[in-house]
Design a protein around this motif. Structure first.
Motif, PDB file in Angstrom:
ATOM      1  N   ASP A   1      -6.225  10.327   9.490  1.00 41.62           N
ATOM      2  CA  ASP A   1      -4.635  10.379   8.160  1.00 41.62           C
ATOM      3  C   ASP A   1      -4.200   9.280   8.022  1.00 41.62           C
ATOM      4  OD1 ASP A   1      -3.779   9.529  10.665  1.00 41.62           O
ATOM      5  OD2 ASP A   1      -3.497  11.441  11.215  1.00 41.62           O
ATOM      6  N   GLY A   2      -3.300   8.808   7.114  1.00 35.99           N
ATOM      7  CA  GLY A   2      -2.186   8.124   6.590  1.00 35.99           C
ATOM      8  C   GLY A   2      -1.481   6.871   8.099  1.00 35.99           C
ATOM      9  N   ILE A   3      -1.153   7.794   8.950  1.00 33.69           N
ATOM     10  CA  ILE A   3      -0.395   7.314  10.235  1.00 33.69           C
ATOM     11  C   ILE A   3      -1.276   6.613  10.835  1.00 33.69           C
ATOM     12  CG2 ILE A   3       0.580   7.120  12.653  1.00 33.69           C
ATOM     13  CD1 ILE A   3       1.783   9.895  11.656  1.00 33.69           C
ATOM     14  N   GLU A   4      -2.467   7.053  11.140  1.00 34.88           N
ATOM     15  CA  GLU A   4      -4.215   5.984  12.246  1.00 34.88           C
ATOM     16  C   GLU A   4      -4.313   4.827  10.914  1.00 34.88           C
ATOM     17  OE1 GLU A   4      -5.768   4.379  14.508  1.00 34.88           O
ATOM     18  OE2 GLU A   4      -4.358   5.865  15.539  1.00 34.88           O
ATOM     19  N   ALA A   5      -4.509   5.048   9.560  1.00 35.11           N
ATOM     20  CA  ALA A   5      -5.038   4.177   8.900  1.00 35.11           C
ATOM     21  C   ALA A   5      -3.559   3.429   8.902  1.00 35.11           C
ATOM     22  CB  ALA A   5      -4.910   4.797   7.315  1.00 35.11           C
ATOM     23  N   THR A   6      -2.497   3.412   8.841  1.00 36.49           N
ATOM     24  CA  THR A   6      -1.135   2.363   8.558  1.00 36.49           C
ATOM     25  C   THR A   6      -1.171   1.232   9.616  1.00 36.49           C
ATOM     26  OG1 THR A   6       0.088   3.782   7.408  1.00 36.49           O
ATOM     27  CG2 THR A   6       1.127   2.074   8.910  1.00 36.49           C
ATOM     28  N   ARG A   7      -1.620   2.212  10.971  1.00 38.80           N
ATOM     29  CA  ARG A   7      -2.446   1.501  11.660  1.00 38.80           C
ATOM     30  C   ARG A   7      -3.080   0.301  12.041  1.00 38.80           C
ATOM     31  NH1 ARG A   7      -1.879   5.390  15.210  1.00 38.80           N
ATOM     32  NH2 ARG A   7       0.284   5.344  15.647  1.00 38.80           N
ATOM     33  N   ARG A   8      -4.150   0.344  11.658  1.00 38.77           N
ATOM     34  CA  ARG A   8      -5.780  -0.433  11.373  1.00 38.77           C
ATOM     35  C   ARG A   8      -5.159  -1.286  10.779  1.00 38.77           C
ATOM     36  NH1 ARG A   8     -10.626   4.188  11.816  1.00 38.77           N
ATOM     37  NH2 ARG A   8      -9.368   5.153  13.709  1.00 38.77           N
ATOM     38  N   ILE A   9      -4.741  -0.812   9.593  1.00 34.10           N
ATOM     39  CA  ILE A   9      -4.685  -2.152   8.618  1.00 34.10           C
ATOM     40  C   ILE A   9      -3.411  -3.270   8.548  1.00 34.10           C
ATOM     41  CG2 ILE A   9      -3.047  -2.028   5.973  1.00 34.10           C
ATOM     42  CD1 ILE A   9      -4.498   0.635   5.068  1.00 34.10           C
ATOM     43  N   VAL A  10      -2.383  -2.007   9.205  1.00 31.53           N
ATOM     44  CA  VAL A  10      -1.362  -3.809   9.794  1.00 31.53           C
ATOM     45  C   VAL A  10      -2.189  -4.611  10.913  1.00 31.53           C
ATOM     46  CG1 VAL A  10       0.576  -4.119  11.614  1.00 31.53           C
ATOM     47  CG2 VAL A  10       0.874  -2.089   9.174  1.00 31.53           C
ATOM     48  N   ALA A  11      -2.746  -4.148  11.849  1.00 26.74           N
ATOM     49  CA  ALA A  11      -3.316  -5.040  12.507  1.00 26.74           C
ATOM     50  C   ALA A  11      -4.949  -5.940  11.755  1.00 26.74           C
ATOM     51  CB  ALA A  11      -4.329  -4.358  14.145  1.00 26.74           C
ATOM     52  N   ALA A  12      -5.209  -4.818  10.906  1.00 22.95           N
ATOM     53  CA  ALA A  12      -6.201  -5.556  10.077  1.00 22.95           C
ATOM     54  C   ALA A  12      -5.782  -6.975   9.500  1.00 22.95           C
ATOM     55  CB  ALA A  12      -6.560  -4.802  10.107  1.00 22.95           C
TER      56      ALA A  12
ATOM     57  N   ILE B   1       0.617  -1.075   0.510  1.00 24.62           N
ATOM     58  CA  ILE B   1      -0.067  -0.222   0.160  1.00 24.62           C
ATOM     59  C   ILE B   1       1.010   1.420  -0.110  1.00 24.62           C
ATOM     60  CG2 ILE B   1      -1.903   1.152   1.238  1.00 24.62           C
ATOM     61  CD1 ILE B   1      -2.244  -1.232   2.893  1.00 24.62           C
ATOM     62  N   LEU B   2       1.005   2.056  -0.473  1.00 26.44           N
ATOM     63  CA  LEU B   2       1.321   3.467  -0.596  1.00 26.44           C
ATOM     64  C   LEU B   2       0.244   4.746  -0.290  1.00 26.44           C
ATOM     65  CD1 LEU B   2       2.637   3.672  -4.166  1.00 26.44           C
ATOM     66  CD2 LEU B   2       3.877   2.661  -2.550  1.00 26.44           C
ATOM     67  N   MET B   3       0.987   4.929   1.387  1.00 29.71           N
ATOM     68  CA  MET B   3       0.214   5.400   1.654  1.00 29.71           C
ATOM     69  C   MET B   3       0.410   6.835   2.000  1.00 29.71           C
ATOM     70  SD  MET B   3      -2.076   5.719   3.785  1.00 29.71           S
ATOM     71  CE  MET B   3      -2.783   3.624   4.498  1.00 29.71           C
ATOM     72  N   ASP B   4      -0.442   7.843   1.445  1.00 29.93           N
ATOM     73  CA  ASP B   4      -0.487   9.371   1.561  1.00 29.93           C
ATOM     74  C   ASP B   4      -0.262   9.262   3.727  1.00 29.93           C
ATOM     75  OD1 ASP B   4       0.423  11.953   2.015  1.00 29.93           O
ATOM     76  OD2 ASP B   4      -1.596  12.732   1.293  1.00 29.93           O
ATOM     77  N   VAL B   5       0.771  10.959   3.529  1.00 34.19           N
ATOM     78  CA  VAL B   5       0.383  10.875   5.136  1.00 34.19           C
ATOM     79  C   VAL B   5      -0.671  11.817   5.776  1.00 34.19           C
ATOM     80  CG1 VAL B   5       1.606  11.406   7.384  1.00 34.19           C
ATOM     81  CG2 VAL B   5       2.209  10.273   6.277  1.00 34.19           C
ATOM     82  N   ARG B   6      -0.736  12.748   4.846  1.00 30.92           N
ATOM     83  CA  ARG B   6      -1.822  14.543   5.299  1.00 30.92           C
ATOM     84  C   ARG B   6      -3.054  14.200   4.524  1.00 30.92           C
ATOM     85  NH1 ARG B   6       2.216  19.578   5.986  1.00 30.92           N
ATOM     86  NH2 ARG B   6       4.224  17.960   6.937  1.00 30.92           N
ATOM     87  N   MET B   7      -4.588  13.712   5.749  1.00 27.86           N
ATOM     88  CA  MET B   7      -5.613  13.442   4.374  1.00 27.86           C
ATOM     89  C   MET B   7      -6.780  13.635   5.627  1.00 27.86           C
ATOM     90  SD  MET B   7      -4.876   9.718   2.681  1.00 27.86           S
ATOM     91  CE  MET B   7      -4.499   8.305   3.760  1.00 27.86           C
TER      92      MET B   7
END
Length: 230
Positions: A72-83, A62-68
């Motif tokens: 945001d991309g950091i919290e999305a990354t945290r959730r995706i990694v867990a899921a 996943i290519l993930m932008d941060v500021r959205m």
């Protein structure tokens, strides 16, 4: 679809593009679709959509932008990694060694790239991450740790009542410390008079025993547990 076509599709690296700017997503898509081994399986313009698509589309990278907007991309990354433990995230950032890239690594990303990355560097990073490597060197990760060390527990502070590296052999502990210093496999091999293939085997065992996703997180783990001394 023929058997050959089915096999070729199965070998492709599945990529999800996440950025709130449609033109940025289009640019990345054009680069990736020109590569026969890469397949864009979706796009998202915010963290909520990215989290949902990461589960539905099952991307490898996943290519993930941060500021959205919104999530945001950091919290999305945290959730995706867990899921989705098998998905690997590459953070897209505007500035090298900034706190957003660091936050992404801490959240579970396997590396970061500047948004103006060259096409060849982008595709190389995607392939490396899909293969289980990191898209940023150990030395860069260590530099970020030193730059943003105030965001981490003090080096050497215990993460648990018991020694968290107690599951490692003495040699594996040495390998982990060397990874924490930012050394490459070749440099570790020279230090301990081992072959690179032997080092690679040790690194794989260290990651597996400690439940770490890749070398980036091995560097962070070593730093947090005081195994980064030179």
């Amino acid at each position: 679809m023929t058997d050959a076509a089915t096999a070729e599709a199965a070998r492709r690296i599945r990529v999800l593009i996440v950025d709130d700017q449609a033109l940025v997503r289009l640019g990345f898509r054009m680069v990736l679709e020109a590569e026969p081994d890469l397949q864009v399986v979706g796009e998202a313009g915010d963290g909520e959509s990215a989290t949902r698509l990461a589960v539905e589309a099952a991307p490898d990278v996943i290519l993930m932008d941060v500021r959205m907007p919104g999530l945001d991309g950091i919290e999305a990354t945290r959730r995706i990694v867990a899921a989705t433990p098998t998905a690997r995230v590459i953070i897209l950032t505007t500035f090298d060694l900034d706190e957003y890239a660091f936050g992404g690594l801490r959240a579970g990303a396997s590396g970061f790239l500047l948004k103006d990355v060259r096409p060849s560097e982008l595709t190389q990073a995607i392939r490396a991450v899909a293969a289980g490597d990191a898209a940023v060197s150990g030395r860069v990760t260590r530099a970020m740790l030193e730059l943003f060390s105030d965001r981490l527990p003090a080096a050497g502070s215990p993460k648990a009542a018991n020694d968290p590296v107690r599951v490692l052999t003495p040699r594996e502990r040495e390998i982990l410390q060397a990874i924490g210093e930012g050394l490459s496999n070749g440099e570790i091999a020279q230090r301990f008079y081992l072959t690179e293939s032997t080092v690679k085997t040790h690194v794989g065992r260290v990651l597996a025993k400690l439940g770490l996703r890749d070398r980036v997180h091995a560097v962070i783990f070593a730093y947090e547990n005081g195994l980064n001394a030179r």
